[in-house]
Design a protein around this motif. Structure first.
Motif, PDB file in Angstrom:
ATOM      1  N   GLY A 187     -30.921  69.293  14.864  1.00  0.00           N
ATOM      2  CA  GLY A 187     -31.320  69.959  16.098  1.00  0.00           C
ATOM      3  C   GLY A 187     -31.799  68.970  17.147  1.00  0.00           C
ATOM      4  O   GLY A 187     -31.776  67.750  16.938  1.00  0.00           O
ATOM      5  N   ASP A 188     -32.272  69.496  18.279  1.00  0.00           N
ATOM      6  CA  ASP A 188     -32.671  68.622  19.381  1.00  0.00           C
ATOM      7  C   ASP A 188     -34.184  68.536  19.570  1.00  0.00           C
ATOM      8  O   ASP A 188     -34.660  68.078  20.609  1.00  0.00           O
TER       9      ASP A 188
ATOM     10  N   GLU B  86     -29.537  60.745  35.656  1.00  0.00           N
ATOM     11  CA  GLU B  86     -28.340  61.555  35.859  1.00  0.00           C
ATOM     12  C   GLU B  86     -27.469  60.975  36.978  1.00  0.00           C
ATOM     13  O   GLU B  86     -26.239  60.899  36.858  1.00  0.00           O
TER      14      GLU B  86
ATOM     15  N   PHE C  29     -32.465  60.500  25.626  1.00  0.00           N
ATOM     16  CA  PHE C  29     -31.194  60.942  26.207  1.00  0.00           C
ATOM     17  C   PHE C  29     -30.031  60.341  25.419  1.00  0.00           C
ATOM     18  O   PHE C  29     -29.990  59.139  25.150  1.00  0.00           O
ATOM     19  N   LEU C  30     -29.100  61.196  25.055  1.00  0.00           N
ATOM     20  CA  LEU C  30     -27.911  60.770  24.326  1.00  0.00           C
ATOM     21  C   LEU C  30     -26.721  60.758  25.272  1.00  0.00           C
ATOM     22  O   LEU C  30     -26.420  61.764  25.927  1.00  0.00           O
TER      23      LEU C  30
ATOM     24  N   SER D   6     -26.559  58.676  14.043  1.00  0.00           N
ATOM     25  CA  SER D   6     -25.427  58.146  14.807  1.00  0.00           C
ATOM     26  C   SER D   6     -24.247  57.789  13.923  1.00  0.00           C
ATOM     27  O   SER D   6     -23.179  57.433  14.432  1.00  0.00           O
TER      28      SER D   6
ATOM     29  N   TRP E 131     -28.426  55.817  23.023  1.00  0.00           N
ATOM     30  CA  TRP E 131     -29.678  56.581  22.998  1.00  0.00           C
ATOM     31  C   TRP E 131     -30.686  55.863  23.882  1.00  0.00           C
ATOM     32  O   TRP E 131     -30.907  54.653  23.733  1.00  0.00           O
TER      33      TRP E 131
ATOM     34  N   THR F  40     -24.979  63.759  27.165  1.00  0.00           N
ATOM     35  CA  THR F  40     -24.399  64.799  26.312  1.00  0.00           C
ATOM     36  C   THR F  40     -25.456  65.642  25.600  1.00  0.00           C
ATOM     37  O   THR F  40     -25.173  66.782  25.216  1.00  0.00           O
ATOM     38  N   SER F  41     -26.652  65.095  25.412  1.00  0.00           N
ATOM     39  CA  SER F  41     -27.753  65.860  24.808  1.00  0.00           C
ATOM     40  C   SER F  41     -29.074  65.230  25.220  1.00  0.00           C
ATOM     41  O   SER F  41     -29.130  64.044  25.569  1.00  0.00           O
ATOM     42  N   THR F  42     -30.124  66.036  25.158  1.00  0.00           N
ATOM     43  CA  THR F  42     -31.477  65.535  25.372  1.00  0.00           C
ATOM     44  C   THR F  42     -32.328  65.919  24.169  1.00  0.00           C
ATOM     45  O   THR F  42     -32.494  67.105  23.865  1.00  0.00           O
ATOM     46  N   LEU F  43     -32.820  64.915  23.477  1.00  0.00           N
ATOM     47  CA  LEU F  43     -33.660  65.120  22.299  1.00  0.00           C
ATOM     48  C   LEU F  43     -35.122  65.154  22.720  1.00  0.00           C
ATOM     49  O   LEU F  43     -35.569  64.331  23.524  1.00  0.00           O
TER      50      LEU F  43
ATOM     51  N   ARG G  18     -24.059  68.647  11.304  1.00  0.00           N
ATOM     52  CA  ARG G  18     -24.260  69.686  12.300  1.00  0.00           C
ATOM     53  C   ARG G  18     -25.548  70.477  12.105  1.00  0.00           C
ATOM     54  O   ARG G  18     -25.803  71.457  12.815  1.00  0.00           O
TER      55      ARG G  18
END
Length: 221
Positions: free
Chosen positions: A163-164, A111, A148-149, A194, A99, A122-125, A160
């Protein structure tokens, strides 16, 4: 004992080794993370949670009234991210997440660094601070930061329902006076989501005010 060589001298990482063996709950090493990280055993870390300096400037060279192209600075920043992220990816095992806090300027540079290491974001919180910060007259005032994950090949988030967009209050007064200090509650959420096991090892290459470390201790890591 592990150590890293700095200018002919060896930095003692005995306390870090003790953490990895489960004999000590925490360790803090003072030094440049690019020099220190190679001394941490490969695959020994359960998560990386860190808040490095952001890419906030546009260009380091200005002439007259017009700023010069920032591409050279972005390239240098990308190499810097690449250098220390490569060591974090090496130290973390396949099921461990990385993270990293940043802002909108960080994203394109990060990136490039991540792709060059054959990894991906893989994801952006979005962290909603519920507090409005400063901003220029020709733009909006800042109310959020990005996290950023970069998950390992075997990383998964069991819950699950997560959310982000997270709301965690952040005020102008920081408990320890660090200008970029993060709320302890936010860092604890990152640790908990995590799925790091109790007694697990979490690495923060940019300690700052130490909030990540406190969050780890409070949550049994």
């Amino acid at each position: 004992m592990q150590g890293v060589t700095l200018g002919g001298s060896v930095m003692d990482l005995t306390e870090v080794d003790a953490v990895l063996r489960g004999e000590r709950r925490w360790a803090c090493v003072r030094g440049d993370c690019i020099d220190v990280l190679p001394g941490i055993a490969a695959g020994s870390v359960d998560a990386v949670v860190t808040d490095p300096p952001f890419l906030t400037g546009a260009a380091s060279t200005r002439r007259g009234e017009r700023a010069q192209s920032p591409i050279a600075d972005w390239t240098n920043a990308s190499r810097w991210y690449q250098n220390w992220l490569a060591e974090c990816f090496r130290a973390a095992h396949a099921a461990a997440p990385v993270w990293m806090f940043g802002n909108w300027r960080t994203l394109p540079v990060l990136e490039i660094a991540v792709q060059s290491l054959a990894r991906r974001i893989t994801s952006t919180l979005i962290w909603d601070k519920q507090w409005i910060g400063v901003g220029s007259m020709n733009g909006l005032r800042r109310q959020y930061e990005l996290v950023f994950l970069m998950g390992g090949s075997e990383f998964a988030i069991p819950d699950r329902s997560v959310g982000d967009i997270w709301q965690e209050p952040w005020a102008s007064a920081r408990p320890n006076g660090h200008p970029a200090e993060k709320p302890q509650s936010l860092m604890e959420r990152l640790v908990n989501v995590s799925d790091v096991p109790n007694g697990g090892v979490i690495l923060d290459p940019f300690t700052g005010s130490g909030t990540t470390g406190v969050a780890c201790l409070q949550t049994g890591r």
